[in-house]
Design a protein around this motif. Structure first.
Motif, PDB file in Angstrom:
ATOM      1  N   CYS A 207       0.855  -1.187   0.000  1.00 33.98           N
ATOM      2  CA  CYS A 207       0.000   0.000   0.000  1.00 33.98           C
ATOM      3  C   CYS A 207       0.889   1.235   0.000  1.00 33.98           C
ATOM      4  O   CYS A 207       2.111   1.128   0.051  1.00 33.98           O
ATOM      5  CB  CYS A 207      -0.864   0.027   1.261  1.00 33.98           C
ATOM      6  N   ILE A 208       0.222   2.397  -0.017  1.00 38.44           N
ATOM      7  CA  ILE A 208       0.943   3.669   0.077  1.00 38.44           C
ATOM      8  C   ILE A 208       0.467   4.374   1.337  1.00 38.44           C
ATOM      9  O   ILE A 208      -0.735   4.372   1.633  1.00 38.44           O
ATOM     10  CB  ILE A 208       0.634   4.551  -1.156  1.00 38.44           C
ATOM     11  N   THR A 209       1.389   4.987   2.078  1.00 39.48           N
ATOM     12  CA  THR A 209       0.983   5.839   3.195  1.00 39.48           C
ATOM     13  C   THR A 209       1.490   7.254   2.923  1.00 39.48           C
ATOM     14  O   THR A 209       2.633   7.435   2.493  1.00 39.48           O
ATOM     15  CB  THR A 209       1.563   5.321   4.535  1.00 39.48           C
ATOM     16  N   PHE A 210       0.593   8.230   3.117  1.00 39.94           N
ATOM     17  CA  PHE A 210       0.966   9.639   2.936  1.00 39.94           C
ATOM     18  C   PHE A 210       1.214  10.279   4.305  1.00 39.94           C
ATOM     19  O   PHE A 210       0.459  10.045   5.253  1.00 39.94           O
ATOM     20  CB  PHE A 210      -0.155  10.408   2.222  1.00 39.94           C
ATOM     21  N   PHE A 211       2.279  11.070   4.370  1.00 41.75           N
ATOM     22  CA  PHE A 211       2.605  11.834   5.573  1.00 41.75           C
ATOM     23  C   PHE A 211       2.732  13.301   5.155  1.00 41.75           C
ATOM     24  O   PHE A 211       2.988  13.592   3.982  1.00 41.75           O
ATOM     25  CB  PHE A 211       3.954  11.386   6.158  1.00 41.75           C
ATOM     26  N   SER A 212       2.611  14.211   6.137  1.00 38.86           N
ATOM     27  CA  SER A 212       2.856  15.618   5.798  1.00 38.86           C
ATOM     28  C   SER A 212       3.778  16.244   6.832  1.00 38.86           C
ATOM     29  O   SER A 212       3.912  15.742   7.955  1.00 38.86           O
ATOM     30  CB  SER A 212       1.543  16.394   5.702  1.00 38.86           C
ATOM     31  N   SER A 213       4.433  17.324   6.424  1.00 37.37           N
ATOM     32  CA  SER A 213       5.393  17.975   7.322  1.00 37.37           C
ATOM     33  C   SER A 213       5.545  19.447   6.946  1.00 37.37           C
ATOM     34  O   SER A 213       5.548  19.800   5.773  1.00 37.37           O
ATOM     35  CB  SER A 213       6.758  17.291   7.177  1.00 37.37           C
ATOM     36  N   PRO A 214       5.736  20.302   7.962  1.00 35.19           N
ATOM     37  CA  PRO A 214       6.000  21.712   7.635  1.00 35.19           C
ATOM     38  C   PRO A 214       7.487  21.948   7.313  1.00 35.19           C
ATOM     39  O   PRO A 214       7.839  22.943   6.705  1.00 35.19           O
ATOM     40  CB  PRO A 214       5.626  22.444   8.939  1.00 35.19           C
TER      41      PRO A 214
END
Ligand code: FRU
Length: 525
Positions: A207-214
């Motif tokens: 699968c794909i996992t999305f993360f976010s960051s400033p």
């Protein structure tokens, strides 16, 4: 004498090199001893000067240079402790080899990943107004893997303030720890305008996992994608996520590339893609048909991703893949080095049916502008021929760009056969009745190293009455682009010399509308 000294220096360099003890001078290059004319050496494709290479990594455009990093093992021609090799190009054709950018360290080998230009210095790595290049990669910890743990892959970052020439790893690595997922790798990072954050697209098992960051350092999980979508008969690797306009319109879609191994359409490794929407957090596949679409239907285009940092004024989506297949990559019969990259391709998104979109991949304009002009091979250019055998000699060159437009015979097969003076042949069979192309590498050169290499390659294609085929023929590959790249078929080969003849034959009549060649010089000489 001079030659011998260089040879000695090269051998000593190899003997005393240690993958965990970086020497800043170590270069994936030694022009003095690497001739780039060895048997099977590609002449218009990127290869490392010596030793093992797999995936392209960290592709970023910065300050007039296209950077290409790659999975590299400087001590052997088979896969081993991974480093990031490095090269730069100003025109996507000629490459300058640079010293190894990232070495393994106590946290692990350096697996695949990406690089971005941190224009606004969100990471704080910039200094004295210098914009940092930031690379994100996977640490693969062998000790932990051997100890039977599941969390041995984590994500690390490094930055460069000197146009990618030297890299410093972040002291607080890893920046993303592993929650206990065995395959947790290949971070592809991009700036997301909607959320004003960096988005990390990570392959996590299948699968794909999305993360976010400033700031590229602190990452928060956003969502997962993939269950019930596309192929799942192998592990998902090397993803890429980007927005792209539908050709000829202002409609924007999001494309998610996902490599899978095994599970490719012709066995082994290949790259599937999804088209839909990404709202800054969640990717939605808009395609109703759950069957995967493939970037390339051949056997040898894997782990391909696109360049970041391409200026808005350029606006292209530029792609490069690793031209091999994990089924046989470690045993292909090259001596000094192993593997090449594909020709850089521009990706476009086209509408192919109601609510149905497909990627077209085609050699970039830099490739088009490289080399001589097209020579017409039909005696009367533009002539409509109805024959059952058409023969074309391509002449002499380091590599060829060949283009043919034809109407294959209706009820029988039409074969485009590439051959050389050793009677080695590469057969492309166009079968209009079942709308299929079959590629046969059985007599293409050395095929003895692996039975999977000998299997016929089957590709469903919409074969109409005017088929446009472009073949980029190098010493060790044939890249095929049908109808402007709507179907891409990339295959490697190992003939004693480059194919320099084209025969088109059928037991019934067919038509050739045009047959043209461009002779290409070596990018190395
Ligand atoms: C893909 C891959 C990646 C990994 C790298 C290791 O070919 O398996 O998932 O990061 O190669 O070399």
């Amino acid at each position: 004498m001079k030659k011998n000294i260089w040879l000695l220096i090269f051998i000593l360099g190899v003997v005393f090199s240690s993958c965990t003890e970086p020497s800043p001078k170590k270069k994936a290059d030694d022009k003095t001893v690497i001739a780039y004319s060895e048997l099977y050496r590609p002449q218009v494709h990127f290869t490392p000067p010596a030793k093992w290479m797999n995936d392209p990594n960290g592709m970023v455009y910065f300050d007039g240079e296209y950077h290409l990093f790659y999975q590299y093992y400087p001590d052997s021609t088979v896969w081993g402790p991974m480093h990031w090799g490095h090269a730069v190009s100003k025109d996507l054709m000629h490459w300058e080899h640079l010293p190894i950018a990232l070495y393994p360290d106590s946290l692990g080998y350096i697996f695949s990943g990406s690089a971005v230009v941190d224009d606004n210095n969100t990471s704080g790595f910039g200094k004295d107004g210098k914009v940092p290049l930031v690379a994100l990669f996977t640490y693969h910890n062998m000790k932990q893997e051997k100890a039977g743990r599941n969390d041995y892959q984590t994500q690390g970052i490094a930055f460069s303030l000197d146009k990618g020439r030297t890299w410093e790893k972040y002291k607080e690595n890893p920046v993303l720890k592993n929650p206990g997922i065995r395959d947790f790798r290949d971070p592809k990072v991009s700036w997301n305008d909607a959320s004003k954050k960096w988005i990390l697209t990570l392959a996590t098992l299948d699968c794909i996992t999305f993360f976010s960051s400033p700031d590229l350092k602190n990452w928060t999980k956003q969502s997962e994608f993939g269950k019930g979508m596309g192929g799942h008969s192998g592990v998902w690797e090397c993803p890429d996520l980007f927005p792209i306009k539908v050709e000829g319109s202002d409609l924007e879609k999001w494309v998610l590339l996902v490599s899978i191994n095994p599970g490719g359409p012709n066995g082994g490794s290949a790259t599937q893609y999804f088209v839909g929407n990404f709202d800054g957090k969640v990717f939605t596949n808009e395609r109703k048909n759950p069957e995967p679409r493939w970037i390339d239907s051949g056997k040898d285009n894997y782990a391909g991703v696109t360049w970041s940092g391409i200026p808005k004024t350029d606006g292209r989506r530029l792609f490069l893949g690793w031209m091999s297949n994990w089924q046989y990559a470690t045993v292909v019969p090259t001596q000094a080095w192993r593997s090449a990259m594909t020709i850089p391709r521009e990706l476009k998104l086209v509408q192919v049916a109601d609510e149905e979109y497909a990627i077209k991949g085609y050699p970039t304009s830099e490739f088009e502008n490289y080399g001589a002009k097209w020579d017409d091979l039909l005696s009367n250019p533009g002539q409509f021929q109805s024959v059952s055998l058409a023969q074309f000699a391509l002449g002499k060159a380091a590599a060829f760009d060949y283009s043919v437009e034809l109407d294959p015979s209706e009820s029988s097969k039409t074969t485009i056969q590439l051959s050389n003076n050793f009677n080695e042949t590469f057969d492309i069979v166009l079968d209009k009745t079942i709308q299929q192309i079959r590629i046969n590498r059985m007599k293409s050169g050395d095929v003895s190293f692996n039975p999977e290499f000998q299997k016929e390659i089957l590709v469903p294609v919409n074969l109409i009455d005017h088929v446009k085929i472009r073949l980029v023929i190098d010493q060790a590959s044939v890249e095929m682009f049908i109808d402007g790249g709507l179907t891409e078929i990339t295959n490697i080969v190992f003939p004693k010399e480059i194919y320099n003849k084209v025969d088109i034959r059928s037991d019934q009549k067919f038509s050739v509308f045009s047959s043209k060649v461009r002779k290409l010089n070596s990018i190395w000489h």
